[in-house]
Motif scaffolding. Sequence first.
Motif, PDB file in Angstrom:
ATOM      1  N   ALA A 169     -16.358  -2.833 -10.441  1.00 40.48           N
ATOM      2  CA  ALA A 169     -15.374  -1.751 -10.451  1.00 40.48           C
ATOM      3  C   ALA A 169     -15.944  -0.626 -11.245  1.00 40.48           C
ATOM      4  O   ALA A 169     -16.928  -0.894 -11.975  1.00 40.48           O
ATOM      5  CB  ALA A 169     -14.148  -2.088 -11.442  1.00 40.48           C
ATOM      6  N   GLY A 170     -15.616   0.327 -11.078  1.00 35.92           N
ATOM      7  CA  GLY A 170     -15.930   1.751 -11.666  1.00 35.92           C
ATOM      8  C   GLY A 170     -15.562   1.749 -13.162  1.00 35.92           C
ATOM      9  O   GLY A 170     -14.606   1.274 -13.488  1.00 35.92           O
ATOM     10  N   GLN A 171     -16.552   2.190 -14.009  1.00 35.95           N
ATOM     11  CA  GLN A 171     -16.061   2.377 -15.514  1.00 35.95           C
ATOM     12  C   GLN A 171     -15.139   3.244 -15.717  1.00 35.95           C
ATOM     13  O   GLN A 171     -14.789   4.240 -14.979  1.00 35.95           O
ATOM     14  CB  GLN A 171     -17.376   2.976 -16.118  1.00 35.95           C
ATOM     15  CG  GLN A 171     -18.525   2.222 -16.245  1.00 35.95           C
ATOM     16  CD  GLN A 171     -18.517   0.852 -17.077  1.00 35.95           C
ATOM     17  OE1 GLN A 171     -17.327   0.747 -17.624  1.00 35.95           O
ATOM     18  NE2 GLN A 171     -19.435   0.222 -17.223  1.00 35.95           N
ATOM     19  N   PRO A 172     -14.298   2.834 -16.576  1.00 35.27           N
ATOM     20  CA  PRO A 172     -12.874   3.426 -16.707  1.00 35.27           C
ATOM     21  C   PRO A 172     -13.054   4.807 -17.787  1.00 35.27           C
ATOM     22  O   PRO A 172     -14.145   4.854 -18.212  1.00 35.27           O
ATOM     23  CB  PRO A 172     -12.070   2.394 -17.739  1.00 35.27           C
ATOM     24  CG  PRO A 172     -12.962   1.577 -18.423  1.00 35.27           C
ATOM     25  CD  PRO A 172     -14.256   1.474 -17.340  1.00 35.27           C
ATOM     26  N   ASP A 173     -12.033   5.390 -17.841  1.00 37.29           N
ATOM     27  CA  ASP A 173     -12.168   6.780 -18.653  1.00 37.29           C
ATOM     28  C   ASP A 173     -12.176   6.429 -20.312  1.00 37.29           C
ATOM     29  O   ASP A 173     -12.614   6.920 -21.083  1.00 37.29           O
ATOM     30  CB  ASP A 173     -11.022   7.713 -18.468  1.00 37.29           C
ATOM     31  CG  ASP A 173     -11.198   8.248 -16.913  1.00 37.29           C
ATOM     32  OD1 ASP A 173     -12.331   8.335 -16.383  1.00 37.29           O
ATOM     33  OD2 ASP A 173     -10.147   8.531 -16.481  1.00 37.29           O
ATOM     34  N   SER A 174     -11.282   5.248 -20.413  1.00 39.02           N
ATOM     35  CA  SER A 174     -11.160   4.753 -21.953  1.00 39.02           C
ATOM     36  C   SER A 174     -11.101   3.334 -21.750  1.00 39.02           C
ATOM     37  O   SER A 174     -11.169   2.529 -21.044  1.00 39.02           O
ATOM     38  CB  SER A 174      -9.993   5.396 -22.465  1.00 39.02           C
ATOM     39  OG  SER A 174      -8.776   4.830 -21.923  1.00 39.02           O
ATOM     40  N   VAL A 175     -11.668   2.974 -23.264  1.00 44.71           N
ATOM     41  CA  VAL A 175     -11.591   1.390 -23.219  1.00 44.71           C
ATOM     42  C   VAL A 175     -10.925   1.140 -24.644  1.00 44.71           C
ATOM     43  O   VAL A 175     -10.915   1.823 -25.508  1.00 44.71           O
ATOM     44  CB  VAL A 175     -13.225   1.006 -23.648  1.00 44.71           C
ATOM     45  CG1 VAL A 175     -13.285  -0.439 -24.100  1.00 44.71           C
ATOM     46  CG2 VAL A 175     -14.001   1.412 -22.811  1.00 44.71           C
ATOM     47  N   ARG A 176     -10.210   0.006 -24.628  1.00 46.08           N
ATOM     48  CA  ARG A 176      -9.420  -0.444 -25.785  1.00 46.08           C
ATOM     49  C   ARG A 176     -10.363  -1.310 -26.630  1.00 46.08           C
ATOM     50  O   ARG A 176     -11.128  -2.404 -26.468  1.00 46.08           O
ATOM     51  CB  ARG A 176      -8.156  -1.423 -25.104  1.00 46.08           C
ATOM     52  CG  ARG A 176      -7.630  -2.208 -26.486  1.00 46.08           C
ATOM     53  CD  ARG A 176      -6.717  -1.208 -27.256  1.00 46.08           C
ATOM     54  NE  ARG A 176      -5.863  -0.373 -26.581  1.00 46.08           N
ATOM     55  CZ  ARG A 176      -4.548  -0.697 -26.194  1.00 46.08           C
ATOM     56  NH1 ARG A 176      -4.038  -2.057 -26.706  1.00 46.08           N
ATOM     57  NH2 ARG A 176      -3.632   0.106 -25.590  1.00 46.08           N
ATOM     58  N   ILE A 177     -10.511  -0.981 -28.051  1.00 46.26           N
ATOM     59  CA  ILE A 177     -11.399  -1.445 -28.933  1.00 46.26           C
ATOM     60  C   ILE A 177     -10.512  -2.094 -30.231  1.00 46.26           C
ATOM     61  O   ILE A 177      -9.552  -1.314 -30.620  1.00 46.26           O
ATOM     62  CB  ILE A 177     -12.559  -0.634 -29.698  1.00 46.26           C
ATOM     63  CG1 ILE A 177     -13.503  -0.136 -28.199  1.00 46.26           C
ATOM     64  CG2 ILE A 177     -13.186  -1.323 -30.585  1.00 46.26           C
ATOM     65  CD1 ILE A 177     -14.505   0.937 -28.565  1.00 46.26           C
ATOM     66  N   SER A 178     -10.645  -3.205 -30.583  1.00 46.44           N
ATOM     67  CA  SER A 178     -10.052  -3.836 -31.469  1.00 46.44           C
ATOM     68  C   SER A 178     -11.126  -4.350 -32.545  1.00 46.44           C
ATOM     69  O   SER A 178     -12.072  -4.708 -32.391  1.00 46.44           O
ATOM     70  CB  SER A 178      -9.061  -4.885 -31.217  1.00 46.44           C
ATOM     71  OG  SER A 178      -9.552  -6.057 -30.599  1.00 46.44           O
ATOM     72  N   SER A 179     -10.658  -4.573 -33.804  1.00 49.62           N
ATOM     73  CA  SER A 179     -11.545  -5.140 -34.921  1.00 49.62           C
ATOM     74  C   SER A 179     -10.805  -6.074 -35.975  1.00 49.62           C
ATOM     75  O   SER A 179      -9.549  -5.405 -36.289  1.00 49.62           O
ATOM     76  CB  SER A 179     -12.346  -4.258 -35.561  1.00 49.62           C
ATOM     77  OG  SER A 179     -11.590  -3.198 -36.329  1.00 49.62           O
ATOM     78  N   SER A 180     -11.406  -7.171 -36.307  1.00 50.93           N
ATOM     79  CA  SER A 180     -10.567  -7.920 -37.523  1.00 50.93           C
ATOM     80  C   SER A 180     -11.801  -8.280 -38.224  1.00 50.93           C
ATOM     81  O   SER A 180     -12.962  -8.357 -38.065  1.00 50.93           O
ATOM     82  CB  SER A 180      -9.813  -9.085 -36.960  1.00 50.93           C
ATOM     83  OG  SER A 180     -10.564  -9.753 -36.106  1.00 50.93           O
ATOM     84  N   ASN A 181     -11.205  -8.804 -39.275  1.00 49.56           N
ATOM     85  CA  ASN A 181     -12.550  -9.233 -40.313  1.00 49.56           C
ATOM     86  C   ASN A 181     -13.067 -10.678 -39.886  1.00 49.56           C
ATOM     87  O   ASN A 181     -14.346 -10.754 -39.824  1.00 49.56           O
ATOM     88  CB  ASN A 181     -11.741  -9.646 -41.921  1.00 49.56           C
ATOM     89  CG  ASN A 181     -12.940  -9.777 -42.842  1.00 49.56           C
ATOM     90  OD1 ASN A 181     -13.753  -9.193 -42.856  1.00 49.56           O
ATOM     91  ND2 ASN A 181     -12.777 -10.843 -43.575  1.00 49.56           N
ATOM     92  N   GLY A 182     -12.100 -11.651 -39.287  1.00 52.69           N
ATOM     93  CA  GLY A 182     -12.468 -12.775 -38.769  1.00 52.69           C
ATOM     94  C   GLY A 182     -11.471 -13.482 -37.939  1.00 52.69           C
ATOM     95  O   GLY A 182     -10.498 -12.625 -37.223  1.00 52.69           O
ATOM     96  N   ALA A 183     -11.248 -14.597 -37.738  1.00 48.22           N
ATOM     97  CA  ALA A 183     -10.311 -15.176 -36.803  1.00 48.22           C
ATOM     98  C   ALA A 183      -9.040 -15.251 -37.503  1.00 48.22           C
ATOM     99  O   ALA A 183      -7.681 -15.049 -36.809  1.00 48.22           O
ATOM    100  CB  ALA A 183     -10.601 -16.576 -36.435  1.00 48.22           C
ATOM    101  N   GLY A 184      -9.031 -15.208 -38.741  1.00 45.35           N
ATOM    102  CA  GLY A 184      -7.623 -15.506 -39.683  1.00 45.35           C
ATOM    103  C   GLY A 184      -6.922 -14.260 -39.565  1.00 45.35           C
ATOM    104  O   GLY A 184      -5.617 -14.290 -39.639  1.00 45.35           O
TER     105      GLY A 184
END
Length: 415
Positions: free
Chosen positions: A48-63
């Motif tokens: 697929a073509g690259q999208p205009d935006s990307v969803r980015i998330s972050s957490s310290n760990g799995a908990g």
Amino acid sequence: GPYFRRFRKWFFQNVALEFVHLFTSRTEAFEHDSVLQENVILAGRKGAGQPDSVRISSSNGAGDLAQAHEQDVPLKAILDLDSLDAVLIIPTDPVDTIIREIFGHWSDRLHSFGLNISTGPIVPFRTDALIDEGGEADTAPVLWMQHIGRMTVTWPLLRFGKSQRIQIGNDTYSLLLPNENYVLIRRFSAKEENCRITAAPCLKGSLPFKFLGIENHINYLHRPGGTLSKTEALGLAAFLNSRWVDQYFRQLSGNTQVNATELRNLPLPALDKIKRIGERMQNTDGVSQVALINKVVGEELGLPLDMQNGNGGHMSKIEEAKDLLKLIGLPPAQRNELAALILLALANLAETDPWRNAQRRSIRIHDMIVFVEQNYHRRYAENTRETFRRQVLHQFEQARIIDRNPDDPSLPTNS
């Protein structure tokens, strides 16, 4: 790094990014195995073509996945497929995007100023000329990574355990540098450290030797065919030590190396701005240079001084507290990060609090542990209370920095 450049180009030309999750802690995922490991999860769609935006998330760990921070980021802000390196930048905080925009406005690089960065030429196991003692005429100092602090070079070190001099001779001239102005930068730092980049100006004549020896774990900034001025060296060192460079660099590098390629590509403000920073760092009216870094750099470059730090952000308060403990005269064991954090907890000072807000208050060690985790993202287990007491608080009391149980001197030591 450059070794995976072709793979990155191929991958992002064939896979359209949809989602990225970053675990900011290196310890939690494999905590039971005591393994430090970077962990990133990418979700994409082939063809697929690259999208205009990307969803980015972050957490310290799995908990704490349920509380993960999410943001939608324009793809062009985190990936430039037209660039030579095609490096994916993963912001974990809205401030990261602001930092990227700030640095994106600067077009200069080291080469713009006629500067280069090189790695220290002394590899200890390849020379037998390293010695422990000698006269100034026939030896040169050897600077190791441990000699380099923020804005300062400390040589020699007591009880260091490594040879701090090298003999001058026909077989060592190629390993030596003339005693001129340089900026020295540690080549290694952990993600968990307060500062990813530690830089110090090494000014001509500050060490009374004709030559300098620089060990292989240090990079040094220099001007081939010329010399750095004193204000350039001071200004560049202050800029590299600043909170904005720290946060920008954390987006670029998740490994332990501060390599020369990344520093060569680091966007820089105009040279006259750097010189102006150096002039102010040269004339501090007795105030510690470390305590002034962010104020001077921020004011000269018009950067947001009240910007909040993201996870793993540059904690200037910790460095200021270390510097204060050094000025008071405490030994190295009581001016490390733990000692600085305890001092800040005692004074009830968070990262953005001015020192004039310091308080005198009674506080339990348990409360210190909670304060440090909430305000400086450093986690200490409850069973480390004895470490707090024996390694820091006992010495603080001897130095008359604190009073033990001032509200009720009859309380037991453990209280």
